[in-house]
Write an enzyme that holds these catalytic residues in place. Sequence first.
Site, PDB file in Angstrom:
ATOM      1  N   GLU A 159       0.858  -1.183   0.000  1.00  0.00           N
ATOM      2  CA  GLU A 159       0.000   0.000   0.000  1.00  0.00           C
ATOM      3  C   GLU A 159       0.893   1.231   0.000  1.00  0.00           C
ATOM      4  OE1 GLU A 159      -2.869  -0.190   3.177  1.00  0.00           O
ATOM      5  OE2 GLU A 159      -3.502  -2.182   2.519  1.00  0.00           O
ATOM      6  N   LYS A 208       3.899 -16.674  -0.080  1.00  0.00           N
ATOM      7  CA  LYS A 208       3.347 -15.396   0.410  1.00  0.00           C
ATOM      8  C   LYS A 208       3.499 -15.284   1.937  1.00  0.00           C
ATOM      9  CE  LYS A 208       1.131 -11.612   0.831  1.00  0.00           C
ATOM     10  NZ  LYS A 208       1.758 -10.351   0.487  1.00  0.00           N
ATOM     11  N   LEU A 254      14.949  -2.587   7.962  1.00  0.00           N
ATOM     12  CA  LEU A 254      15.799  -2.505   9.152  1.00  0.00           C
ATOM     13  C   LEU A 254      15.628  -1.141   9.826  1.00  0.00           C
ATOM     14  CD1 LEU A 254      19.160  -4.294   8.203  1.00  0.00           C
ATOM     15  CD2 LEU A 254      17.305  -5.129   9.657  1.00  0.00           C
ATOM     16  N   ALA A 256      14.238   0.722  12.858  1.00  0.00           N
ATOM     17  CA  ALA A 256      13.644   0.543  14.184  1.00  0.00           C
ATOM     18  C   ALA A 256      12.509   1.552  14.347  1.00  0.00           C
ATOM     19  CB  ALA A 256      14.709   0.766  15.254  1.00  0.00           C
ATOM     20  N   CYS A 264      -1.788  -6.668   6.646  1.00  0.00           N
ATOM     21  CA  CYS A 264      -1.217  -7.955   6.232  1.00  0.00           C
ATOM     22  C   CYS A 264      -0.318  -8.612   7.277  1.00  0.00           C
ATOM     23  CB  CYS A 264      -0.440  -7.771   4.930  1.00  0.00           C
ATOM     24  SG  CYS A 264      -1.545  -7.396   3.565  1.00  0.00           S
TER      25      CYS A 264
HETATM   26  N1  LIG Z   1      -3.735  -4.584   1.305  1.00  0.00           N
HETATM   27  C1  LIG Z   1      -2.549  -5.061   0.962  1.00  0.00           C
HETATM   28  O1  LIG Z   1      -1.530  -4.345   0.980  1.00  0.00           O
HETATM   29  C2  LIG Z   1      -2.399  -6.486   0.523  1.00  0.00           C
HETATM   30  C3  LIG Z   1      -1.197  -6.894  -0.094  1.00  0.00           C
HETATM   31  C4  LIG Z   1      -1.071  -8.215  -0.492  1.00  0.00           C
HETATM   32  C5  LIG Z   1      -2.114  -9.109  -0.269  1.00  0.00           C
HETATM   33  N2  LIG Z   1      -3.258  -8.699   0.348  1.00  0.00           N
HETATM   34  C6  LIG Z   1      -4.346  -9.676   0.546  1.00  0.00           C
HETATM   35  O2  LIG Z   1      -5.362  -9.423  -0.417  1.00  0.00           O
HETATM   36  C7  LIG Z   1      -6.658  -9.707   0.146  1.00  0.00           C
HETATM   37  C8  LIG Z   1      -7.541  -8.475   0.039  1.00  0.00           C
HETATM   38  O3  LIG Z   1      -6.962  -7.443   0.806  1.00  0.00           O
HETATM   39  P1  LIG Z   1      -7.421  -5.915   0.682  1.00  0.00           P
HETATM   40  O4  LIG Z   1      -6.506  -5.136   1.533  1.00  0.00           O
HETATM   41  O5  LIG Z   1      -7.583  -5.557  -0.750  1.00  0.00           O
HETATM   42  O6  LIG Z   1      -8.879  -6.000   1.359  1.00  0.00           O
HETATM   43  P2  LIG Z   1      -9.982  -4.847   1.434  1.00  0.00           P
HETATM   44  O7  LIG Z   1     -10.706  -5.065   2.705  1.00  0.00           O
HETATM   45  O8  LIG Z   1      -9.387  -3.525   1.120  1.00  0.00           O
HETATM   46  O9  LIG Z   1     -10.972  -5.203   0.215  1.00  0.00           O
HETATM   47  C9  LIG Z   1     -11.691  -6.372   0.119  1.00  0.00           C
HETATM   48  C10 LIG Z   1     -12.994  -6.112  -0.607  1.00  0.00           C
HETATM   49  O10 LIG Z   1     -13.670  -7.355  -0.806  1.00  0.00           O
HETATM   50  C11 LIG Z   1     -15.067  -7.116  -0.734  1.00  0.00           C
HETATM   51  N3  LIG Z   1     -15.750  -8.382  -0.525  1.00  0.00           N
HETATM   52  C12 LIG Z   1     -15.840  -9.129   0.615  1.00  0.00           C
HETATM   53  N4  LIG Z   1     -16.505 -10.265   0.369  1.00  0.00           N
HETATM   54  C13 LIG Z   1     -16.867 -10.241  -0.924  1.00  0.00           C
HETATM   55  C14 LIG Z   1     -17.570 -11.150  -1.770  1.00  0.00           C
HETATM   56  N5  LIG Z   1     -18.016 -12.310  -1.317  1.00  0.00           N
HETATM   57  N6  LIG Z   1     -17.761 -10.802  -3.075  1.00  0.00           N
HETATM   58  C15 LIG Z   1     -17.295  -9.624  -3.547  1.00  0.00           C
HETATM   59  N7  LIG Z   1     -16.613  -8.744  -2.804  1.00  0.00           N
HETATM   60  C16 LIG Z   1     -16.383  -9.047  -1.509  1.00  0.00           C
HETATM   61  C17 LIG Z   1     -15.171  -6.118   0.408  1.00  0.00           C
HETATM   62  O11 LIG Z   1     -16.417  -5.429   0.361  1.00  0.00           O
HETATM   63  C18 LIG Z   1     -13.963  -5.219   0.149  1.00  0.00           C
HETATM   64  O12 LIG Z   1     -14.304  -4.108  -0.665  1.00  0.00           O
HETATM   65  C19 LIG Z   1      -6.399 -10.176   1.578  1.00  0.00           C
HETATM   66  O13 LIG Z   1      -6.307 -11.578   1.602  1.00  0.00           O
HETATM   67  C20 LIG Z   1      -5.032  -9.573   1.879  1.00  0.00           C
HETATM   68  O14 LIG Z   1      -4.329 -10.317   2.845  1.00  0.00           O
HETATM   69  C21 LIG Z   1      -3.424  -7.409   0.737  1.00  0.00           C
END
Ligand SMILES: NC(=O)c1ccc[n+]([C@@H]2O[C@H](COP(=O)([O-])OP(=O)(O)OC[C@H]3O[C@@H](n4cnc5c(N)ncnc54)[C@H](O)[C@@H]3O)[C@@H](O)[C@H]2O)c1
Length: 440
Positions: A159, A208, A254, A256, A264
């Site tokens: 992010e 991952k 690294l 602190a 995540c």
């Molecule tokens: N945010 C990050 O930096 C990041 C990086 C790598 C991996 N991930 C992984 O990616 C996944 C998503 O993370 P995120 O941060 O984008 O989540 P988020 O909460 O920002 O977005 C998830 C979206 O999914 C929607 N949703 C939930 N259930 C649903 C369904 N059944 N059908 C359709 N939409 C649905 C929610 O309304 C929400 O808008 C997680 O597993 C996270 O661990 C996140």
Amino acid sequence: MKSITIIGTGYVGLVTGTCFADLGNRVTCLDIDEEKVARLRRGDLPIFEPGLEELVERNVAAGRLSFTASYAEAVPDADFCFIAVPTPSGPEGEADLGYVRAAASALAPHLKDGAIIVNKSTVPIGTADRVDHIVERQLPAERKGISFGVVSNPEFLREGAAVADFMKPDRVVLGAVRRSDAEQVAELYASLKCPVLITDPRTAEMIKYASNAFLATKISFINEVASICERLGADVRLVAEGMGRDARIGRAFLDAGLGWGGSCFPKDVKALTHMAAMSGCHPQLLRTVIEINKDQRLKVIQKLQDALGTLDGQTVALLGLAFKPNTDDLREAPALDIAHLLLSEGVQLRAYDPVAMEGARRVLPDVTFASDAYDCVAGADAAVVITDWNEFKQLDLGRVRRSMARPVLVDGRNIYEPAVARAAGFLYYPIGRGSSEPVK
Ligand SMILES: NC(=O)c1ccc[n+]([C@@H]2O[C@H](COP(=O)([O-])OP(=O)(O)OC[C@H]3O[C@@H](n4cnc5c(N)ncnc54)[C@H](O)[C@@H]3O)[C@@H](O)[C@H]2O)c1
């Protein structure tokens, strides 16, 4: 041009969908949150991510990107259905697969013959098999026997730099039972000219978790070293510099500070710990990594107590709330833990963050929010740097000092030079900088 549906339009889904559209595909982003879909259709982005707004605008205008809340509308034409829904922590630290199961069940009745389902959510080892079974079970009678694939494609974007990370990934990991399924997904990334690693699904899922756990370990490691530096009179910033020049170690992660947070690391380290324990392993390193991180939040409280004595009734200004700069994401942010700890000690809290205040107002009702950093520190007994936003690095420390009631500055991200902060009149408390005066 491929037809792609992204299920879940959050940080990962919206970035992935928009970037695939920008690469020339026809993308439908689907979300069950109808309000989010309505906002996106109006061009009003529900998240802050640098560069994303222009990209969304451009691809919507070009007719390559659209938004819906309907599976019946989004799935039937899709060659690829990416699942990018949340996988939060369950009560025992396990990854809650409820959203992934719901998404797999909902897409199944509409899936076209030959489509590939791609797991982009971070999911426990074995989830690709589960998704395969769920979809197989939910196929309507008249469509039993259609062919579909499930590919694990974990996401590594950060992010705050998500668009750039998508467009220039260090690697793309694809886990599949059939190599040809992984190769079809690899084609979607071909124009990015990045390394692609094809594995079995379980290995891809593990890559991952292992990556996030390793990065969290690096941060907890340097935080433990910081505590030792403080006691023994060494400067952790220079220690990190000296270590980081070693190519086997590397400088990244690294720094602190107040420990890792965000959507995540906390849930992923807990989930890996849980999976390890459930499978008969003894994940003692991972448990310690979590423990060190928890303690790190307390460092702020201890430093404030050292400086102010009792905290009851004191006014403390928090500079930054987001778990890191360039995002509005507050999930598991150190700021929240620290705010709750300080409020429980009877502290009057003021806070300012350049983009995360809208969300913070909802979760921190007892905090007073300021209009900028100078307004935040005015009259405070102490200021604490929580997030290393660039705008805090540029503050006029003399002006900050003059507007405060007492000259206490806890620098939770080591963004100032100790000599400069002290010259401005502060009692300055960095993290792990035991010998923080420059060499004469
Ligand atoms: N945010 C990050 O930096 C990041 C990086 C790598 C991996 N991930 C992984 O990616 C996944 C998503 O993370 P995120 O941060 O984008 O989540 P988020 O909460 O920002 O977005 C998830 C979206 O999914 C929607 N949703 C939930 N259930 C649903 C369904 N059944 N059908 C359709 N939409 C649905 C929610 O309304 C929400 O808008 C997680 O597993 C996270 O661990 C996140």
